[in-house]
Write an enzyme that holds these catalytic residues in place. Structure first.
Site, PDB file in Angstrom:
ATOM      1  N   CYS A   1     -40.668  59.343  48.923  1.00 36.86           N
ATOM      2  CA  CYS A   1     -40.964  60.719  49.345  1.00 36.86           C
ATOM      3  C   CYS A   1     -41.237  60.822  50.845  1.00 36.86           C
ATOM      4  O   CYS A   1     -41.480  61.920  51.358  1.00 36.86           O
ATOM      5  CB  CYS A   1     -42.126  61.289  48.543  1.00 36.86           C
TER       6      CYS A   1
ATOM      7  N   LYS B   1     -48.023  13.976  37.827  1.00 33.30           N
ATOM      8  CA  LYS B   1     -47.783  15.428  37.778  1.00 33.30           C
ATOM      9  C   LYS B   1     -46.317  15.710  37.474  1.00 33.30           C
ATOM     10  O   LYS B   1     -45.422  15.095  38.079  1.00 33.30           O
ATOM     11  CB  LYS B   1     -48.139  16.050  39.124  1.00 33.30           C
TER      12      LYS B   1
ATOM     13  N   SER C   1     -62.197  13.481  41.284  1.00 33.10           N
ATOM     14  CA  SER C   1     -60.856  13.901  40.858  1.00 33.10           C
ATOM     15  C   SER C   1     -60.030  12.641  40.604  1.00 33.10           C
ATOM     16  O   SER C   1     -60.533  11.533  40.730  1.00 33.10           O
ATOM     17  CB  SER C   1     -60.231  14.788  41.906  1.00 33.10           C
ATOM     18  N   LEU C   2     -58.783  12.838  40.267  1.00 37.44           N
ATOM     19  CA  LEU C   2     -57.933  11.685  39.963  1.00 37.44           C
ATOM     20  C   LEU C   2     -56.893  11.504  41.048  1.00 37.44           C
ATOM     21  O   LEU C   2     -56.471  12.473  41.672  1.00 37.44           O
ATOM     22  CB  LEU C   2     -57.194  11.930  38.647  1.00 37.44           C
TER      23      LEU C   2
ATOM     24  N   ASP D   1     -50.161  18.742  47.914  1.00 41.01           N
ATOM     25  CA  ASP D   1     -50.434  17.300  47.796  1.00 41.01           C
ATOM     26  C   ASP D   1     -49.755  16.516  48.915  1.00 41.01           C
ATOM     27  O   ASP D   1     -50.290  15.539  49.432  1.00 41.01           O
ATOM     28  CB  ASP D   1     -49.956  16.777  46.440  1.00 41.01           C
TER      29      ASP D   1
ATOM     30  N   ASP E   1     -48.391  23.309  44.334  1.00 45.12           N
ATOM     31  CA  ASP E   1     -49.322  22.179  44.261  1.00 45.12           C
ATOM     32  C   ASP E   1     -48.706  20.953  44.916  1.00 45.12           C
ATOM     33  O   ASP E   1     -49.359  20.168  45.587  1.00 45.12           O
ATOM     34  CB  ASP E   1     -49.610  21.815  42.793  1.00 45.12           C
TER      35      ASP E   1
ATOM     36  N   ASP F   1     -53.973  22.360  32.473  1.00 41.52           N
ATOM     37  CA  ASP F   1     -54.002  23.065  33.752  1.00 41.52           C
ATOM     38  C   ASP F   1     -54.930  24.274  33.662  1.00 41.52           C
ATOM     39  O   ASP F   1     -54.493  25.409  33.509  1.00 41.52           O
ATOM     40  CB  ASP F   1     -52.577  23.506  34.109  1.00 41.52           C
TER      41      ASP F   1
ATOM     42  N   LYS G   1     -55.464   6.649  31.257  1.00 38.43           N
ATOM     43  CA  LYS G   1     -56.806   6.076  31.443  1.00 38.43           C
ATOM     44  C   LYS G   1     -56.874   4.725  30.746  1.00 38.43           C
ATOM     45  O   LYS G   1     -56.349   4.578  29.628  1.00 38.43           O
ATOM     46  CB  LYS G   1     -57.865   6.980  30.804  1.00 38.43           C
TER      47      LYS G   1
ATOM     48  N   CYS H   1     -44.911  62.951  44.641  1.00 36.33           N
ATOM     49  CA  CYS H   1     -43.998  61.812  44.839  1.00 36.33           C
ATOM     50  C   CYS H   1     -43.309  61.525  43.496  1.00 36.33           C
ATOM     51  O   CYS H   1     -43.985  61.197  42.505  1.00 36.33           O
ATOM     52  CB  CYS H   1     -44.821  60.616  45.332  1.00 36.33           C
TER      53      CYS H   1
ATOM     54  N   CYS I   1     -48.930  55.166  48.435  1.00 36.78           N
ATOM     55  CA  CYS I   1     -48.402  56.451  48.856  1.00 36.78           C
ATOM     56  C   CYS I   1     -49.415  57.498  48.384  1.00 36.78           C
ATOM     57  O   CYS I   1     -49.669  57.621  47.185  1.00 36.78           O
ATOM     58  CB  CYS I   1     -47.041  56.704  48.201  1.00 36.78           C
TER      59      CYS I   1
ATOM     60  N   CYS J   1     -43.430  56.011  52.480  1.00 36.76           N
ATOM     61  CA  CYS J   1     -43.016  55.859  51.084  1.00 36.76           C
ATOM     62  C   CYS J   1     -41.489  55.914  50.985  1.00 36.76           C
ATOM     63  O   CYS J   1     -40.876  56.879  51.461  1.00 36.76           O
ATOM     64  CB  CYS J   1     -43.639  56.967  50.236  1.00 36.76           C
TER      65      CYS J   1
ATOM     66  N   ARG K   1     -67.016  22.308  38.345  1.00 34.23           N
ATOM     67  CA  ARG K   1     -66.943  21.124  39.203  1.00 34.23           C
ATOM     68  C   ARG K   1     -67.597  21.367  40.565  1.00 34.23           C
ATOM     69  O   ARG K   1     -68.232  20.491  41.124  1.00 34.23           O
ATOM     70  CB  ARG K   1     -65.481  20.708  39.413  1.00 34.23           C
TER      71      ARG K   1
ATOM     72  N   GLU L   1     -52.815  11.033  27.973  1.00 34.71           N
ATOM     73  CA  GLU L   1     -53.285  12.379  27.599  1.00 34.71           C
ATOM     74  C   GLU L   1     -52.524  13.419  28.392  1.00 34.71           C
ATOM     75  O   GLU L   1     -51.997  13.112  29.459  1.00 34.71           O
ATOM     76  CB  GLU L   1     -54.778  12.537  27.960  1.00 34.71           C
TER      77      GLU L   1
ATOM     78  N   LYS M   1     -52.386  16.503  30.912  1.00 37.92           N
ATOM     79  CA  LYS M   1     -53.244  17.015  31.981  1.00 37.92           C
ATOM     80  C   LYS M   1     -53.252  18.539  31.815  1.00 37.92           C
ATOM     81  O   LYS M   1     -52.259  19.212  32.104  1.00 37.92           O
ATOM     82  CB  LYS M   1     -52.700  16.605  33.347  1.00 37.92           C
TER      83      LYS M   1
ATOM     84  N   TYR N   1     -63.409  13.659  28.144  1.00 38.83           N
ATOM     85  CA  TYR N   1     -64.095  12.560  28.825  1.00 38.83           C
ATOM     86  C   TYR N   1     -65.578  12.625  28.495  1.00 38.83           C
ATOM     87  O   TYR N   1     -66.213  13.640  28.742  1.00 38.83           O
ATOM     88  CB  TYR N   1     -63.857  12.730  30.336  1.00 38.83           C
TER      89      TYR N   1
ATOM     90  N   GLU O   1     -61.542  20.813  30.005  1.00 39.49           N
ATOM     91  CA  GLU O   1     -60.835  21.838  30.760  1.00 39.49           C
ATOM     92  C   GLU O   1     -60.950  23.165  30.025  1.00 39.49           C
ATOM     93  O   GLU O   1     -60.705  23.229  28.819  1.00 39.49           O
ATOM     94  CB  GLU O   1     -59.356  21.416  30.836  1.00 39.49           C
TER      95      GLU O   1
HETATM   96  S1  IVH Z   1     -60.060  12.926  33.351  1.00 37.21           S
HETATM   97  C1  IVH Z   1     -62.726  10.645  36.212  1.00 37.21           C
HETATM   98  N1  IVH Z   1     -58.327  13.995  31.699  1.00 37.21           N
HETATM   99  O1  IVH Z   1     -57.394  17.119  36.200  1.00 37.21           O
HETATM  100  C2  IVH Z   1     -61.783  11.288  35.291  1.00 37.21           C
HETATM  101  N2  IVH Z   1     -58.810  15.176  33.715  1.00 37.21           N
HETATM  102  O2  IVH Z   1     -58.243  15.411  39.088  1.00 37.21           O
HETATM  103  C3  IVH Z   1     -61.940  12.737  35.251  1.00 37.21           C
HETATM  104  N3  IVH Z   1     -57.662  17.320  33.911  1.00 37.21           N
HETATM  105  O3  IVH Z   1     -59.991  18.300  37.800  1.00 37.21           O
HETATM  106  C4  IVH Z   1     -60.861  13.567  34.749  1.00 37.21           C
HETATM  107  N4  IVH Z   1     -56.589  17.231  31.988  1.00 37.21           N
HETATM  108  O4  IVH Z   1     -60.057  19.015  35.506  1.00 37.21           O
HETATM  109  C5  IVH Z   1     -58.970  14.127  32.880  1.00 37.21           C
HETATM  110  N5  IVH Z   1     -56.847  14.837  30.097  1.00 37.21           N
HETATM  111  C6  IVH Z   1     -57.485  14.964  31.273  1.00 37.21           C
HETATM  112  C7  IVH Z   1     -57.317  16.085  32.107  1.00 37.21           C
HETATM  113  C8  IVH Z   1     -57.988  16.147  33.341  1.00 37.21           C
HETATM  114  C9  IVH Z   1     -56.812  17.949  33.076  1.00 37.21           C
HETATM  115  C10 IVH Z   1     -58.063  17.841  35.244  1.00 37.21           C
HETATM  116  C11 IVH Z   1     -59.513  17.739  35.555  1.00 37.21           C
HETATM  117  C12 IVH Z   1     -59.572  17.277  36.993  1.00 37.21           C
HETATM  118  C13 IVH Z   1     -58.160  16.972  37.341  1.00 37.21           C
HETATM  119  C14 IVH Z   1     -58.018  15.552  37.781  1.00 37.21           C
END
Ligand code: IVH
Length: 699
Positions: free
Chosen positions: A434, A337, A107-108, A62, A58, A142, A313, A455, A449, A431, A161, A138, A140, A251, A198
């Protein structure tokens, strides 16, 4: 050295950006670079969202995205509306109805550095003209994001989404997730609102699912996120229901929300029956934010679900509105992250292993390296396409990552340090065991195989699978003894096991009579194993434990199964075309039919017993969900699982607010016990449980 330095001319970026630098062709013009980055990001988006098989971390993704964003700002004349920066990767699956989101799912902004978190805090302060504000910290989670709409307290719609403005309507699948309320509790919820969260697959469920897939030789999910996303997109809600998904909500949107504060709203949501994480916290300064991040960077390892960062937030909805949005993300929130755990080491060689169905798995042999507390020597390379896309050479320095995965994987190669003339890794054509030429069927990622009956690892593998605990449970035999029997020419297939005598076996070992008697006894005992487990034990491709149960219920004898057509097979829940084809192929093979005939003669169960198909013995548990933890004296864990089902309960893997009982054995983890106590789950001992089901008397 800062790992976050993005100045590509600066010497400090080296280690983290090896594979990124390799692609920095100094001859490229900005226009070419933009085109290259766009193509690369599109390819990775496809791997991630469509194939569910990412080949890049990831973090590296990014980095590429950030570079493209910067170049597009610098050279807007080359920025195309089709650029990957202009959309969030789409997870749209055309088998579902597409619906438009009421509010776009943005997204964030992402960061990996504390400095940027401090800069975010400062931007918020300035944006609010110096007014005081609170931040909600909070985890995040996954998994895969979901939008839920509630009307008059009833779940009306659940949408993925998608591309942010349109998503897939997955309501039928989401209804099977037990932690998502279908009807809300209380009466103070708004008549119409949206809540987002999530969908996750807990670690324990993910590991079990992969074990099962491994046994059925199906491709493994790389991590719980892909498993959750893949499950949510299944066409059959009853399979979704059996996969044990979970959901955290984070949210709320709509008019007439109970409070003007995000934190308060989520507390309310919890009262209405939503699962809201109790790890969220109100934070008042950058120092508190840093402490929160530090704490969870370590502590997240003890959570039952995967997390990949922290989300911060602004708490007040009014202040959120004041700060507003950029075209892609809110200015009032940011995601920090966690660093994926990664190490760099040398690829010494690649081995090719032959599984019991003949599938060839490439495995990287590495110079041992420490990674998240364990020494890593090997990494899975999955298949030929992955080797090609990494362009691996022997002797390469490779990045090994253990993110959400159980098996470490190679995410990048340091092409710059490659020795000249090093050999590319080529997939074997024959293989390794064999010598038979390998085949790759259309639509399959793996080479096979085809020498199924001669085998050696395939023969031994099938016998090992046959004797396994969850199959015929011939527990006095292990893989070494099986290998010995096979090498001595005593067995060539699973039916031969039933021809062994105490004398044959005892002859292998000095004073081996008692040992031999044990083996023969447990082979004889396996004649009592019920038909559905025999079906699983046969090792038919794609027939794991669950599929075997379904087949046995629909075709209660081997004759009926042998005569079943593809059309008949596919009418059974969970049985698709691929499994049906595999079953008919197996049943059309003369060697397999002879084997089944012999097993029948030796008394192995080839039809379902009447009692095996009947409903629970008694419904004393009345649908209660029971978590099993620790070790037991009177029955194995699997036996307790079966007993729970037989007595009308449900066995679940992790403790939650919905759990009724925790069946606590010896040596259970303190975290589970703590959690159960906190959530008010009733903790019962082995004896309590046995009393409940009447196995021992009340006093
Ligand atoms: S808030 C506008 N809170 O992370 C705010 N997102 O890009 C919307 N995610 O795809 C998201 N944990 O699926 C928020 N505690 C959390 C989260 C969370 C995971 C994911 C969400 C989004 C990505 C943020």
């Amino acid at each position: 050295m800062s790992l976050r330095c993005r100045n590509v001319d600066c010497g400090c970026v080296l280690r983290q950006f090896f594979h990124y630098l390799r692609n920095m062709d100094t001859q490229q013009t900005p226009q070419e670079r933009i085109a290259w980055l766009s193509a690369e990001l599109n390819r990775h988006n496809h791997n991630y969202y469509v194939l569910n098989m990412p080949t890049i971390s990831d973090r590296d993704f990014d980095m590429l995205m950030q570079e493209l964003q910067q170049l597009e700002v610098q050279y807007p004349q080359y920025a195309s509306p089709q650029s990957p920066t202009q959309r969030v990767g789409s997870d749209i699956n055309h088998a579902f109805e597409q619906v438009e989101h009421i509010y776009p799912m943005l997204s964030l902004g992402n960061t990996y550095s504390i400095e940027e978190v401090a800069a975010f805090y400062e931007r918020v302060r300035q944006g609010l003209g110096g007014a005081s504000f609170d931040i909600v910290g909070e985890l995040k989670f996954d998994g895969t994001s979901i939008s839920l709409i509630y009307k008059d307290g009833h779940l009306q719609r659940a949408v993925t989404r998608g591309d942010g403005s349109m998503g897939d309507d997955v309501t039928r699948n989401v209804r099977t997730i037990r932690t998502i309320p279908l009807v809300l509790q209380g009466d103070d919820y708004p008549p119409f609102f949206e809540i987002r969260g999530e969908i996750l697959m807990p670690w324990s469920t993910f590991e079990k699912l992969n074990e099962e897939r491994e046994r059925a030789e199906e491709p493994l999910f790389a991590n719980p996120r892909n498993a959750a996303a893949g499950t949510l997109k299944l066409q059959n809600p009853s399979v979704v229901a059996s996969r044990g998904l979970d959901a955290y909500l984070y949210y709320m949107l709509g008019d007439g929300l109970p409070s003007g504060n995000h934190y308060e709203n989520l507390q309310k949501a919890r009262q209405w029956g939503f699962k809201v994480s109790d790890t969220m916290q109100v934070l008042h300064s950058v120092e508190e934010i840093k402490a929160f991040i530090d704490y969870w960077d370590t502590e997240r390892r003890n959570l039952p679900v995967a997390t990949d960062g922290i989300v911060l937030k602004v708490a007040s909805l009014e202040q959120q509105e004041e700060l507003g949005y950029t075209s892609k993300s809110p200015r009032w929130a940011i995601a920090y992250k966690f660093q994926a755990e990664e190490a760099v080491t040398r690829l010494n060689s690649v081995s090719f292993q032959v599984g019991r169905t003949g599938a060839i798995t490439p495995v990287a042999n590495l110079t041992p390296v420490q990674l998240s507390g364990t020494v890593v020597r090997r990494a899975s390379l999955h298949n030929e396409d992955i080797i090609r896309s990494l362009d691996l050479h022997i002797g390469d320095m490779v990045h090994v990552e253990k993110g959400g995965e159980i098996i470490p994987k190679i995410t990048a190669v340091d092409y710059d340090s490659r020795t000249q003339g090093s050999e590319p890794v080529l997939f074997v054509t024959h293989c390794p065991e064999c010598g038979t030429a390998l085949v790759r069927e259309e639509g399959e990622a793996a080479w096979f195989c085809p020498n199924v009956n001669h085998c050696p690892p395939q023969i031994k593998g099938r016998i090992e699978h046959f004797i396994a605990r969850k199959a015929m449970n011939i527990d006095s035999l292990g893989s070494e003894t099986v290998a010995l029997f096979y090498e001595r020419g005593m067995i060539n297939n699973v039916a031969d096991l039933y021809t062994l005598t105490v004398d044959d076996v005892a002859a292998l070992k000095l004073q081996g009579r008692k040992w031999a008697q044990n083996i023969i006894d447990s082979i004889a005992g396996s004649r009592q194993v019920p038909y559905h487990r025999v079906l699983f034990a046969l090792g038919i491709r794609y027939v794991g434990e669950t599929v075997a149960k379904r087949l046995a219920a629909a075709f209660p004898s081997i004759d009926k199964l042998r005569d079943a057509t593809i059309e008949e097979l596919t009418t059974v829940p969970d049985i698709g075309e691929r499994i049906a084809r595999s079953v008919t192929e197996y049943m059309n093979d003369i060697d397999n039919l002879l084997l089944i005939e012999r097993l029948l003669q030796y008394g192995v169960q080839m039809k379902a017993e009447e009692s095996a198909v009947v409903a629970p013995v008694a419904n004393v548990l009345n649908g209660a969900s029971v978590v099993i933890s620790g070790t037991f004296e009177h029955h194995s864990r699997d036996e307790y699982k079966a007993l729970i089902e037989q007595y009308g309960g449900r066995n679940v893997s992790s403790v939650s607010g919905a759990t009724q009982y925790l069946l606590a054995g010896a040596n259970m983890g303190p975290a589970k016990l703590d959690k159960a106590t906190r959530l008010g789950v009733k903790i019962i001992s082995e004896a309590d449980f046995r009393r409940m089901i009447g196995e021992i008397s009340e006093d």
